[in-house]
Design a protein around this motif. Structure first.
Motif, short mmCIF file in Angstrom:
data_model
loop_
_atom_site.label_atom_id
_atom_site.label_comp_id
_atom_site.label_asym_id
_atom_site.label_seq_id
_atom_site.Cartn_x
_atom_site.Cartn_y
_atom_site.Cartn_z
N GLU A 359 8.63 16.60 -14.83
CA GLU A 359 9.84 16.28 -14.08
C GLU A 359 9.58 15.19 -13.05
O GLU A 359 10.38 14.29 -12.85
CB GLU A 359 10.38 17.54 -13.40
N THR A 360 8.46 15.31 -12.38
CA THR A 360 8.09 14.30 -11.39
C THR A 360 6.60 14.37 -11.11
O THR A 360 5.95 15.38 -11.42
CB THR A 360 8.88 14.49 -10.07
N ILE A 361 6.08 13.29 -10.55
CA ILE A 361 4.69 13.25 -10.12
C ILE A 361 4.69 12.87 -8.64
O ILE A 361 5.40 11.96 -8.22
CB ILE A 361 3.87 12.24 -10.95
N TYR A 362 3.87 13.58 -7.87
CA TYR A 362 3.76 13.33 -6.45
C TYR A 362 2.57 12.41 -6.19
O TYR A 362 1.46 12.68 -6.66
CB TYR A 362 3.56 14.63 -5.67
N SER A 363 2.78 11.35 -5.45
CA SER A 363 1.66 10.47 -5.11
C SER A 363 0.58 11.29 -4.41
O SER A 363 0.88 12.19 -3.62
CB SER A 363 2.13 9.33 -4.20
N PRO A 364 -0.68 10.99 -4.70
CA PRO A 364 -1.78 11.80 -4.14
C PRO A 364 -1.75 11.87 -2.61
O PRO A 364 -1.31 10.94 -1.94
CB PRO A 364 -3.03 11.05 -4.61
N THR A 365 -2.20 13.02 -2.11
CA THR A 365 -2.35 13.19 -0.66
C THR A 365 -3.82 13.40 -0.34
O THR A 365 -4.60 13.88 -1.16
CB THR A 365 -1.54 14.39 -0.14
N VAL A 366 -4.18 13.05 0.89
CA VAL A 366 -5.57 13.15 1.34
C VAL A 366 -5.56 13.23 2.85
O VAL A 366 -4.70 12.64 3.51
CB VAL A 366 -6.40 11.95 0.83
N GLN A 384 11.26 6.10 -10.58
CA GLN A 384 11.40 6.32 -9.14
C GLN A 384 10.12 6.00 -8.39
O GLN A 384 9.02 6.40 -8.79
CB GLN A 384 11.77 7.79 -8.85
N LEU A 385 10.28 5.27 -7.29
CA LEU A 385 9.17 5.02 -6.38
C LEU A 385 8.94 6.26 -5.53
O LEU A 385 9.89 6.86 -5.00
CB LEU A 385 9.50 3.84 -5.47
N ASP A 386 7.68 6.65 -5.39
CA ASP A 386 7.29 7.86 -4.68
C ASP A 386 6.28 7.50 -3.60
O ASP A 386 5.36 6.71 -3.84
CB ASP A 386 6.70 8.86 -5.68
N PHE A 387 6.41 8.10 -2.41
CA PHE A 387 5.55 7.77 -1.29
C PHE A 387 4.92 9.02 -0.68
O PHE A 387 5.61 10.02 -0.46
CB PHE A 387 6.34 7.07 -0.17
N SER A 388 3.64 8.94 -0.37
CA SER A 388 2.95 9.93 0.45
C SER A 388 2.33 9.18 1.62
O SER A 388 1.42 8.35 1.44
CB SER A 388 1.86 10.66 -0.34
N PHE A 389 2.84 9.44 2.83
CA PHE A 389 2.39 8.77 4.05
C PHE A 389 1.67 9.81 4.90
O PHE A 389 2.26 10.81 5.29
CB PHE A 389 3.59 8.19 4.79
N MET A 390 0.39 9.58 5.17
CA MET A 390 -0.45 10.59 5.82
C MET A 390 -1.12 10.06 7.07
O MET A 390 -1.44 8.88 7.16
CB MET A 390 -1.52 11.08 4.83
N SER A 391 -1.32 10.95 8.02
CA SER A 391 -2.09 10.60 9.21
C SER A 391 -2.52 11.87 9.91
O SER A 391 -2.47 12.96 9.33
CB SER A 391 -1.29 9.70 10.14
N ASN A 392 -2.93 11.72 11.17
CA ASN A 392 -3.42 12.82 11.97
C ASN A 392 -2.63 12.85 13.27
O ASN A 392 -2.41 11.80 13.89
CB ASN A 392 -4.92 12.64 12.24
N GLU A 393 -2.22 14.03 13.68
CA GLU A 393 -1.39 14.18 14.88
C GLU A 393 -2.04 13.57 16.12
O GLU A 393 -1.35 13.08 17.01
CB GLU A 393 -1.09 15.67 15.11
N SER A 394 -3.36 13.57 16.17
CA SER A 394 -4.06 13.04 17.35
C SER A 394 -4.05 11.52 17.39
O SER A 394 -4.34 10.92 18.44
CB SER A 394 -5.51 13.55 17.39
#
Length: 422
Positions: A359-366, A384-394
């Motif tokens: 149904e869909t693929i999620y861009s990798p997270t790390v 469909q373009l898919d985005f995973s945007f990651m960071s650290n709260e600090s």
């Protein structure tokens, strides 16, 4: 077999106590045969040498060591209750080490629902890049659907020299240059603060998609403007960082490049982790959005063309004595870039199979343990373009990440409206 981790692998390994895992997931509609799933994982493990190895980090230098008693790739099954469970489970997997006795360097999480399932592949980043984990997902789906299909194994390389062309010559001058650069590197890190060994577990991921219609219009607009989706995403994110962070923004992105285009020995289905990078800047003095994307596209093409990857691979091996300092530096420096941006492009994986469909693929997270953990991974599947945007709260507060995401979407839609209104 015993092989020392090359420099890029060592950096992504971090150390024996710090998890750095990639999680790549797909939502499946239809029935998954559990026996076929285990057969598929077994065949995948038999094909790829790194999935038959452990990492021996007991000494100063970590090694991949073949384990004749390696366990099968484990499958953890949990209930799938909502469409967001995959992200919750991904966050759990970010922080789990691959340190159990005889445990392979891969595992799978199966979120089972009544009509849909999520399959999450989890691997340490030191053995995989985006191309690797996509290929493993493709092999997994193919073999679940057709468990009798065979996979041809391949030998592992034993050193960087195995990756270089036969006619690549390491001259005395080159060897001396490597020694000098390594000494300068040690001197550089000697004066830098690299003492942060804390494991901060306040990482997060912001995930979203662009509609199929907007994705299609974006591709049309790219062609019209002689630019690329990658360039658009780079410019949109740098502009968004500037909008949200003001003078704190750098106007720079770092983009990893798939090394397979340069190294013949590393095939599309070969597991590999090291990716050379290029740094791209936001054009100054230019107000037109599309002109900025064309400038960035030209800059990227020029920098990739100028890459001397064989020299880079060879030279990197002189820096093993500084690798722990490099890792410490990454943990303590804010860097001079807004985000590391990895675009996997159009995912080459079928949607429909005999007994199920993707149904869909999620861009990798790390969850990077670096001080500057800002990372964007994007991909395109089923239009469909898919985005995973990651960071650290600090480093970047999550509400700021959502603001950046919203500004990116505003910029893209504003400029797509030009197409609609023409």
């Amino acid at each position: 077999m015993k092989r020392r981790l090359i420099l890029g692998e060592r950096i992504m390994h971090v150390d024996a106590k710090t998890p750095l895992n990639c999680v790549f997931g797909a939502r499946i509609s239809g029935k998954i045969n559990e026996e076929n799933l285990h057969k598929a994982l077994f065949k995948i493990q038999q094909k790829h040498p790194l999935l038959q190895m452990n990492i021996d980090a007991t000494g100063k230098t970590p090694y991949f060591v073949r384990n004749e008693n390696i366990s099968k790739i484990p499958v953890r099954i949990a209930d799938r209750l909502t469409d967001e469970d995959w992200l919750k489970q991904s966050k759990i997997e970010w922080y789990k080490l691959f340190d159990a006795p005889n445990e392979p360097l891969a595992r799978l999480v199966w979120l089972k629902g009544e009509t849909e399932s999520d399959l999450l592949l989890v691997l340490p980043h030191c053995i995989c890049d985006g191309t690797t984990i996509l290929n493993l997902m493709r092999e997994l789906m193919t073999l679940i659907d057709d468990p009798e299909r065979g996979l041809a194994p391949y030998p592992s390389f034993l050193s960087v020299r195995d990756l270089l062309p036969e006619d690549f010559v390491i001259s005395k001058a080159g060897h001396f240059k490597g020694k000098i650069f390594a000494a300068l590197g040690r001197l550089f890190f000697f004066f830098k603060s690299t003492s942060n060994n804390n494991i901060d577990r306040s990482n997060y991921a912001v995930h979203w998609k662009i509609s199929a219609e907007d994705t299609k219009n974006l591709l049309i607009k790219c062609k019209k403007e002689n630019t690329t989706v990658h360039a658009i995403i780079c410019v949109a994110f740098m502009e968004a960082f500037k909008h949200v962070q003001g003078t704190k923004a750098h106007g720079k992105v770092i983009c990893p490049v798939d090394i397979r285009r340069f190294i013949e020995a590393i095939k599309q289905d070969t597991m590999f982790a090291f990716a050379p990078i290029v740094e791209l800047k936001l054009a100054q003095g230019e107000n037109d959005f599309w002109a900025k994307t064309r400038t960035l596209k030209t800059d990227l093409e020029a920098k990739v063309a100028e890459m001397k990857v064989h020299d880079l691979l060879n030279m990197s091996e002189y820096f093993h004595s500084s690798v722990n300092k490099m890792i410490g530096f990454l943990k303590t420096t804010k860097g001079t870039h807004d985000v590391t941006l990895s675009n996997m492009g159009l995912l080459n994986i079928p949607k429909d199979y005999q007994n199920f469909s993707i149904e869909t693929i999620y861009s990798p997270t790390v969850a990077f343990p670096w001080k500057n953990a800002n990372t964007l991974v994007c991909s395109t599947f089923n239009g469909q373009l898919d985005f995973s945007f990651m960071s650290n709260e600090s480093f970047l507060r999550e509400f700021e990440a959502w603001q950046i995401k919203d500004r990116v979407m505003e910029l893209i839609k504003e400029n797509l409206n030009e197409l609609v209104n023409v």
